[in-house]
Scaffold this active site. Structure first.
Site, PDB file in Angstrom:
ATOM      1  N   GLU A   7       1.017  -1.305   0.124  1.00  0.00           N
ATOM      2  CA  GLU A   7       0.018  -0.041   0.055  1.00  0.00           C
ATOM      3  C   GLU A   7       0.851   1.307  -0.154  1.00  0.00           C
ATOM      4  O   GLU A   7       2.090   1.094   0.668  1.00  0.00           O
ATOM      5  CB  GLU A   7      -1.136   0.160   1.261  1.00  0.00           C
ATOM      6  CG  GLU A   7      -2.191  -0.793   1.349  1.00  0.00           C
ATOM      7  CD  GLU A   7      -2.754  -0.793   2.478  1.00  0.00           C
ATOM      8  OE1 GLU A   7      -3.793  -1.655   2.747  1.00  0.00           O
ATOM      9  OE2 GLU A   7      -2.740   0.085   3.228  1.00  0.00           O
TER      10      GLU A   7
ATOM     11  N   CYS B  32       2.850   8.520   1.954  1.00  0.00           N
ATOM     12  CA  CYS B  32       2.894   7.443   3.170  1.00  0.00           C
ATOM     13  C   CYS B  32       3.429   6.449   2.312  1.00  0.00           C
ATOM     14  O   CYS B  32       2.810   5.766   1.559  1.00  0.00           O
ATOM     15  CB  CYS B  32       1.639   7.619   3.875  1.00  0.00           C
ATOM     16  SG  CYS B  32       2.200   6.254   5.219  1.00  0.00           S
TER      17      CYS B  32
ATOM     18  N   CYS C 137       4.314  -7.174   8.075  1.00  0.00           N
ATOM     19  CA  CYS C 137       5.016  -6.617   9.456  1.00  0.00           C
ATOM     20  C   CYS C 137       5.186  -7.926  10.407  1.00  0.00           C
ATOM     21  O   CYS C 137       4.043  -8.150  10.838  1.00  0.00           O
ATOM     22  CB  CYS C 137       4.291  -5.435   9.916  1.00  0.00           C
ATOM     23  SG  CYS C 137       4.966  -4.532  11.127  1.00  0.00           S
TER      24      CYS C 137
ATOM     25  N   CYS D   6       1.927  -5.453  16.637  1.00  0.00           N
ATOM     26  CA  CYS D   6       1.200  -4.359  17.381  1.00  0.00           C
ATOM     27  C   CYS D   6      -0.624  -4.852  17.192  1.00  0.00           C
ATOM     28  O   CYS D   6      -0.793  -5.011  15.990  1.00  0.00           O
ATOM     29  CB  CYS D   6       1.314  -2.931  16.833  1.00  0.00           C
ATOM     30  SG  CYS D   6       3.044  -2.432  16.963  1.00  0.00           S
TER      31      CYS D   6
ATOM     32  N   CYS E 130      -3.098  -2.994  14.861  1.00  0.00           N
ATOM     33  CA  CYS E 130      -2.469  -2.283  13.686  1.00  0.00           C
ATOM     34  C   CYS E 130      -3.053  -3.284  12.550  1.00  0.00           C
ATOM     35  O   CYS E 130      -2.706  -4.597  12.770  1.00  0.00           O
ATOM     36  CB  CYS E 130      -1.424  -2.089  13.649  1.00  0.00           C
ATOM     37  SG  CYS E 130      -0.514  -1.377  12.010  1.00  0.00           S
TER      38      CYS E 130
ATOM     39  N   LEU F 209       4.402   5.271  20.012  1.00  0.00           N
ATOM     40  CA  LEU F 209       4.498   5.042  21.322  1.00  0.00           C
ATOM     41  C   LEU F 209       3.291   4.192  21.929  1.00  0.00           C
ATOM     42  O   LEU F 209       3.403   2.995  22.344  1.00  0.00           O
ATOM     43  CB  LEU F 209       4.592   6.370  22.211  1.00  0.00           C
ATOM     44  CG  LEU F 209       4.950   5.976  23.550  1.00  0.00           C
ATOM     45  CD1 LEU F 209       6.415   5.451  24.004  1.00  0.00           C
ATOM     46  CD2 LEU F 209       5.138   7.603  24.472  1.00  0.00           C
TER      47      LEU F 209
ATOM     48  N   CYS G 184      -3.815   1.657   7.947  1.00  0.00           N
ATOM     49  CA  CYS G 184      -2.644   1.183   7.233  1.00  0.00           C
ATOM     50  C   CYS G 184      -2.791  -0.322   7.457  1.00  0.00           C
ATOM     51  O   CYS G 184      -2.803  -1.130   8.200  1.00  0.00           O
ATOM     52  CB  CYS G 184      -1.355   1.753   8.104  1.00  0.00           C
ATOM     53  SG  CYS G 184       0.058   1.219   7.446  1.00  0.00           S
TER      54      CYS G 184
END
Length: 345
Positions: free
Chosen positions: A90, A103, A110, A114, A117, A216, A334
């Site tokens: 993307e 972006c 990934c 997380c 996400c 964070l 995302c």
């Protein structure tokens, strides 16, 4: 064939010398492919005919292909791009009053895990090459040509952990920033990491003025361990030491990104903890409204809660903004568009 978009200027100079060309040949090529946007070697008139023939036989100028395109009512463009090996990534164009922001994705999938996400729904297959990184910006520039515009800012905040692909991301940045490359100012480029502290220190020592953002999303180790597994390896005290090192060496402030998750990390107590955590740094906080994803359990904090969180930080002397939202009527989160495509195959 070798893709010329894979080389930073220094590496292209080395390559040219290794094949018997003069070092300045690299600058000539850079000017043709980035300043002038030429993709046909025959048009490179100040390069000898014999070397142009060599270029045509041994080199290429390929960029990813557009597989799917979504356009939001606010002008945001979200692309699913197809790479040479069939993998999809993307890339997003966001339009601000100060410019056009790309972006960029740094990995196919990934592994950071997380749990809020969409990028982590599909695990990492591989890192992106330099030409695949720069290719994302070039694809967007091609789309903007009809408007006589170009990408003016780049954030490496798409799918993947950029510092898990450190060397390629650094070469990509050097091409973006070089005056004979895409000539995007250093302070118009931002790299985001979830907290790979050795790489934060390396980044500080690069001597660049590129911005650094830290994902964070939690103000204490207990909560961050739950939602960001990377924190078990790099806990907050070590992360904050790396941030302070970066500030001291690079003389740049850090942005802390903080996605607000309803009843998870959006309480006043969390805001107070966050203020105490980053007090004494130059950093500021970018609060991010959560884009709901069907596969994930988390919900969006209501508007009052978001502003109460911001007010609590501001009263404690923390600089804070709320990120403007883009593409809310398309697959905004995302990794969401790619995940949707992959699960439908």
């Amino acid at each position: 064939m070798l893709n010329l978009y894979s080389y930073s200027l220094n590496k292209l100079e080395d390559k040219m010398v290794s094949v018997g060309q003069k070092k300045f040949r690299a600058t000539q090529l850079f000017k043709w492919i980035y300043e002038k946007g030429v993709t046909n070697f025959d048009e490179m008139s100040d390069i000898s005919l014999s070397f142009r023939e060599t270029l045509k036989k041994e080199y290429c100028l390929e960029i990813p292909k557009i597989f799917t395109k979504q356009v939001s009512s606010d002008g945001t463009i979200k692309l699913l791009l197809e790479l040479n090996d069939g993998n999809k990534i993307e890339t997003v164009l966001m339009r601000y009053n100060y410019g056009n922001v790309a972006c960029v994705t740094s990995e196919v999938g990934c592994n950071m895990g997380c749990c809020f996400c969409a990028s982590g729904l599909l695990k990492k297959k591989r890192a992106l090459t330099v030409d695949e990184l720069i290719g994302q910006v070039l694809v967007l520039n091609n789309l903007l040509k009809d408007e006589e515009k170009r990408v003016t800012h780049v954030v490496v905040m798409g799918t993947g952990e950029p510092f898990d692909n450190y060397d390629n991301v650094m070469d990509f940045i050097r091409i973006l920033n070089h005056p004979h490359g895409l000539a995007i100012g250093a302070r118009h480029i931002t790299v985001s990491t979830c907290g790979l502290i050795e790489k934060i220190r390396d980044y500080a020592n690069e001597g660049l003025q590129i911005n650094l953002a830290i994902s964070l999303h939690a103000p204490n180790n207990e909560l961050r361990n739950k939602i960001m597994p990377i924190n078990r390896k790099y806990p907050l005290d070590e992360l904050m030491d790396a941030v302070k090192y970066y500030e001291k060496v690079a003389q740049r402030r850090v942005t802390f990104e903080y996605i607000l998750l309803k009843d998870v990390n959006d309480s006043k107590e969390c805001a107070i903890e966050l203020a105490n955590l980053i007090k004494g740094t130059l950093a500021y906080v970018n609060l991010i409204p959560f884009n709901p994803v069907n596969e994930l359990k988390y919900k969006r904090s209501d508007e009052k809660r978001v502003h109460d969180f911001m007010d609590t930080l501001m009263k404690r002397g923390i600089n804070v903004t709320i990120r403007k939202e883009f593409g809310t009527d398309i697959d905004a989160a995302c990794g969401q568009l790619r995940a949707k495509h992959e699960t439908q195959i």
